[in-house]
Design a protein around this motif. Structure first.
Motif, PDB file in Angstrom:
ATOM      1  N   ARG A 158       0.831  -1.208   0.000  1.00  7.99           N
ATOM      2  CA  ARG A 158       0.000   0.000   0.000  1.00  7.99           C
ATOM      3  C   ARG A 158       0.865   1.258   0.000  1.00  7.99           C
ATOM      4  O   ARG A 158       0.621   2.197  -0.761  1.00  7.99           O
ATOM      5  CB  ARG A 158      -0.922  -0.001   1.218  1.00  7.99           C
ATOM      6  CG  ARG A 158      -1.821   1.244   1.303  1.00  7.99           C
ATOM      7  CD  ARG A 158      -2.616   1.262   2.600  1.00  7.99           C
ATOM      8  NE  ARG A 158      -3.507   0.130   2.695  1.00  7.99           N
ATOM      9  CZ  ARG A 158      -4.712   0.089   2.131  1.00  7.99           C
ATOM     10  NH1 ARG A 158      -5.157   1.114   1.426  1.00  7.99           N
ATOM     11  NH2 ARG A 158      -5.472  -0.969   2.283  1.00  7.99           N
ATOM     12  N   GLN A 159       1.872   1.275   0.850  1.00 14.87           N
ATOM     13  CA  GLN A 159       2.723   2.460   0.961  1.00 14.87           C
ATOM     14  C   GLN A 159       3.452   2.744  -0.343  1.00 14.87           C
ATOM     15  O   GLN A 159       3.600   3.903  -0.754  1.00 14.87           O
ATOM     16  CB  GLN A 159       3.734   2.252   2.087  1.00 14.87           C
ATOM     17  CG  GLN A 159       4.666   3.434   2.312  1.00 14.87           C
ATOM     18  CD  GLN A 159       5.551   3.236   3.522  1.00 14.87           C
ATOM     19  OE1 GLN A 159       5.074   3.060   4.639  1.00 14.87           O
ATOM     20  NE2 GLN A 159       6.865   3.229   3.315  1.00 14.87           N
ATOM     21  N   GLU A 160       3.881   1.700  -1.039  1.00 17.06           N
ATOM     22  CA  GLU A 160       4.676   1.866  -2.251  1.00 17.06           C
ATOM     23  C   GLU A 160       3.825   2.130  -3.494  1.00 17.06           C
ATOM     24  O   GLU A 160       4.222   2.903  -4.366  1.00 17.06           O
ATOM     25  CB  GLU A 160       5.509   0.596  -2.471  1.00 17.06           C
ATOM     26  CG  GLU A 160       6.418   0.650  -3.680  1.00 17.06           C
ATOM     27  CD  GLU A 160       7.790   1.208  -3.383  1.00 17.06           C
ATOM     28  OE1 GLU A 160       8.611   1.248  -4.303  1.00 17.06           O
ATOM     29  OE2 GLU A 160       8.040   1.596  -2.221  1.00 17.06           O
ATOM     30  N   LEU A 161       2.652   1.514  -3.595  1.00 14.99           N
ATOM     31  CA  LEU A 161       1.901   1.523  -4.852  1.00 14.99           C
ATOM     32  C   LEU A 161       0.616   2.340  -4.825  1.00 14.99           C
ATOM     33  O   LEU A 161      -0.019   2.512  -5.866  1.00 14.99           O
ATOM     34  CB  LEU A 161       1.560   0.080  -5.258  1.00 14.99           C
ATOM     35  CG  LEU A 161       2.750  -0.833  -5.552  1.00 14.99           C
ATOM     36  CD1 LEU A 161       2.270  -2.221  -5.947  1.00 14.99           C
ATOM     37  CD2 LEU A 161       3.632  -0.247  -6.652  1.00 14.99           C
ATOM     38  N   ALA A 162       0.198   2.825  -3.661  1.00 11.50           N
ATOM     39  CA  ALA A 162      -1.036   3.606  -3.610  1.00 11.50           C
ATOM     40  C   ALA A 162      -0.881   4.893  -4.408  1.00 11.50           C
ATOM     41  O   ALA A 162       0.219   5.412  -4.572  1.00 11.50           O
ATOM     42  CB  ALA A 162      -1.410   3.916  -2.158  1.00 11.50           C
ATOM     43  N   GLY A 163      -2.000   5.399  -4.896  1.00 12.31           N
ATOM     44  CA  GLY A 163      -1.956   6.660  -5.637  1.00 12.31           C
ATOM     45  C   GLY A 163      -3.127   6.847  -6.568  1.00 12.31           C
ATOM     46  O   GLY A 163      -3.606   7.968  -6.772  1.00 12.31           O
ATOM     47  N   ASP A 164      -3.632   5.771  -7.154  1.00 13.86           N
ATOM     48  CA  ASP A 164      -4.777   5.875  -8.038  1.00 13.86           C
ATOM     49  C   ASP A 164      -6.066   5.881  -7.230  1.00 13.86           C
ATOM     50  O   ASP A 164      -6.097   5.520  -6.057  1.00 13.86           O
ATOM     51  CB  ASP A 164      -4.799   4.698  -9.025  1.00 13.86           C
ATOM     52  CG  ASP A 164      -3.636   4.771 -10.009  1.00 13.86           C
ATOM     53  OD1 ASP A 164      -2.992   5.834 -10.086  1.00 13.86           O
ATOM     54  OD2 ASP A 164      -3.355   3.763 -10.670  1.00 13.86           O
ATOM     55  N   ALA A 165      -7.166   6.288  -7.889  1.00 17.00           N
ATOM     56  CA  ALA A 165      -8.461   6.304  -7.220  1.00 17.00           C
ATOM     57  C   ALA A 165      -8.883   4.878  -6.879  1.00 17.00           C
ATOM     58  O   ALA A 165      -8.813   3.992  -7.732  1.00 17.00           O
ATOM     59  CB  ALA A 165      -9.506   6.955  -8.122  1.00 17.00           C
ATOM     60  N   PRO A 166      -9.314   4.631  -5.658  1.00 17.20           N
ATOM     61  CA  PRO A 166      -9.743   3.279  -5.286  1.00 17.20           C
ATOM     62  C   PRO A 166     -11.066   2.922  -5.948  1.00 17.20           C
ATOM     63  O   PRO A 166     -11.830   3.793  -6.361  1.00 17.20           O
ATOM     64  CB  PRO A 166      -9.907   3.374  -3.769  1.00 17.20           C
ATOM     65  CG  PRO A 166     -10.227   4.819  -3.523  1.00 17.20           C
ATOM     66  CD  PRO A 166      -9.435   5.591  -4.544  1.00 17.20           C
ATOM     67  N   PHE A 167     -11.312   1.640  -6.048  1.00 15.81           N
ATOM     68  CA  PHE A 167     -12.607   1.175  -6.527  1.00 15.81           C
ATOM     69  C   PHE A 167     -13.655   1.385  -5.437  1.00 15.81           C
ATOM     70  O   PHE A 167     -13.399   1.150  -4.262  1.00 15.81           O
ATOM     71  CB  PHE A 167     -12.554  -0.311  -6.891  1.00 15.81           C
ATOM     72  CG  PHE A 167     -11.884  -0.592  -8.204  1.00 15.81           C
ATOM     73  CD1 PHE A 167     -12.617  -0.647  -9.380  1.00 15.81           C
ATOM     74  CD2 PHE A 167     -10.518  -0.800  -8.260  1.00 15.81           C
ATOM     75  CE1 PHE A 167     -11.997  -0.918 -10.588  1.00 15.81           C
ATOM     76  CE2 PHE A 167      -9.891  -1.080  -9.466  1.00 15.81           C
ATOM     77  CZ  PHE A 167     -10.635  -1.123 -10.628  1.00 15.81           C
ATOM     78  N   VAL A 168     -14.828   1.837  -5.863  1.00 19.85           N
ATOM     79  CA  VAL A 168     -15.986   1.923  -4.980  1.00 19.85           C
ATOM     80  C   VAL A 168     -16.937   0.811  -5.382  1.00 19.85           C
ATOM     81  O   VAL A 168     -17.211   0.619  -6.571  1.00 19.85           O
ATOM     82  CB  VAL A 168     -16.679   3.296  -5.113  1.00 19.85           C
ATOM     83  CG1 VAL A 168     -17.986   3.318  -4.347  1.00 19.85           C
ATOM     84  CG2 VAL A 168     -15.751   4.394  -4.623  1.00 19.85           C
ATOM     85  N   SER A 169     -17.444   0.070  -4.418  1.00 25.39           N
ATOM     86  CA  SER A 169     -18.361  -1.032  -4.708  1.00 25.39           C
ATOM     87  C   SER A 169     -19.671  -0.813  -3.966  1.00 25.39           C
ATOM     88  O   SER A 169     -19.692  -0.688  -2.736  1.00 25.39           O
ATOM     89  CB  SER A 169     -17.740  -2.371  -4.295  1.00 25.39           C
ATOM     90  OG  SER A 169     -18.576  -3.442  -4.683  1.00 25.39           O
ATOM     91  N   LEU A 170     -20.760  -0.745  -4.727  1.00 26.53           N
ATOM     92  CA  LEU A 170     -22.110  -0.615  -4.174  1.00 26.53           C
ATOM     93  C   LEU A 170     -22.888  -1.882  -4.509  1.00 26.53           C
ATOM     94  O   LEU A 170     -22.541  -2.611  -5.427  1.00 26.53           O
ATOM     95  CB  LEU A 170     -22.807   0.614  -4.751  1.00 26.53           C
ATOM     96  CG  LEU A 170     -22.056   1.941  -4.582  1.00 26.53           C
ATOM     97  CD1 LEU A 170     -22.825   3.073  -5.248  1.00 26.53           C
ATOM     98  CD2 LEU A 170     -21.805   2.252  -3.119  1.00 26.53           C
TER      99      LEU A 170
END
Length: 228
Positions: A158-170
Motif C-alpha cells: 500500500r505504501q509503495e503503490l497507492a496513488g490511483d483512485a480506489p474502486f468503490v463497490s455498491l
C-alpha cells in the motif's frame, strides 16, 4: 488503470494439503488502491515453470505479485525462478543477513541464512510498521506464502503503490432471481460501460436471492448504475 497479476506457488496448495488464503487479501488491497487484478496463476514448485510464468506475467502487467516458495528448504525456489526470469543471478543481501543474525543470534544456521538470497539487482522495500524488507525485482513483488506474514506485507504494498483512485463497490440485494432481472440488468450494463456490474445468486439465503454489485473508480458512476 494499472494492472496486476498474482502467481501463487506451492505443491501444498495444488494437492489440497493447505488452503490458499492470500489471494483474497491481495485482491482487496489492490481494489483499495485502484489497481485491477487481471490474472491469477497457481503452479507447482518447479523452477522452470516459475521462471516462465514470472517472465510472461511481469511482461503483460504493470505489477506481479508472487506468493510462496521463499524459505530455506528444497522446495523454496521462487527467488531463483524470479532471477532466471530476468537473466540475473542470485546473491546474498547484506541487509537481510544482518536482520537474520540479529533475530536468531547464536542459534543461526546456514539454513537460516539461505533466506537472505535475493535476485541480483533486486531492491528491498520496508516500512516503519513492517521493517522486515520485501524483495522487489523490477515490477515483481516476491511475497511469502505464510498468510500471517503475507498480510503484514500488504502495508508495504500500500505504501509503495497507492496513488490511483480506489474502486468503490455498491450493492443491491433483491428477492428476484437472475432470470427475472436479466432484461433490466442487460440495459443497465449497456448504459454504464464504465461500471463493472456483477450478479451473484444465492440458493439458501433467506434474506435475498440475488446480489448485484456496481464497481467503479468514480463514485457517482457506480451510484448511477446502482440507482438505474
Amino acid at each position: 488503470m494499472r494492472t496486476a497479476a498474482a502467481l501463487i506457488i506451492g505443491n501444498e496448495l495444488l494437492s489440497g494439503k493447505i488452503a490458499e488464503q492470500n489471494l483474497l487479501v491481495l485482491s482487496r488491497l489492490l481494489r483499495s488502491i485502484g489497481i485491477q487484478l487481471r490474472r491469477v496463476v497457481m503452479i507447482l514448485d518447479e523452477i522452470d515453470v516459475i521462471r516462465d510464468e514470472v517472465a510472461a506475467l511481469s511482461r503483460d502487467h504493470d505489477v506481479l505479485f508472487t506468493s510462496g516458495g521463499v524459505g530455506p528448504t528444497h522446495d523454496d525456489l521462487t527467488i531463483e525462478g524470479v532471477a532466471r526470469a530476468f537473466g540475473a543471478g542470485v546473491v546474498m543481501s547484506a541487509e537481510i543477513e544482518r536482520l537474520l543474525r540479529g533475530y536468531y543470534g547464536a542459534a543461526i544456521t546456514e539454513g537460516h541464512l539461505l533466506m537472505a538470497r535475493v535476485p541480483e539487482g533486486a531492491r528491498l522495500v520496508s516500512s516503519e510498521k513492517v521493517p522486515w524488507p520485501t524483495v522487489v525485482m523490477r515490477n515483481v513483488w516476491v511475497l511469502p506464502g505464510v498468510p500471517e506474514i503475507f498480510r503484514m506485507k500488504m502495508e508495504q504494498v500500500r505504501q509503495e503503490l497507492a496513488g490511483d483512485a480506489p474502486f468503490v463497490s455498491l450493492a443491491v440485494f433483491t428477492q428476484l432471481d437472475e432470470g427475472q432481472i436479466k432484461d433490466v440488468l442487460d440495459r443497465v450494463v449497456q448504459a454504464h460501460p464504465d461500471v463493472d456490474i456483477g450478479s451473484y445468486p444465492r440458493w439458501n439465503e433467506p434474506s435475498y436471492k440475488t446480489k448485484l454489485t456496481f464497481d467503479a473508480t468514480v463514485p457517482e458512476r457506480a451510484a448511477a448504475a446502482r440507482d438505474a
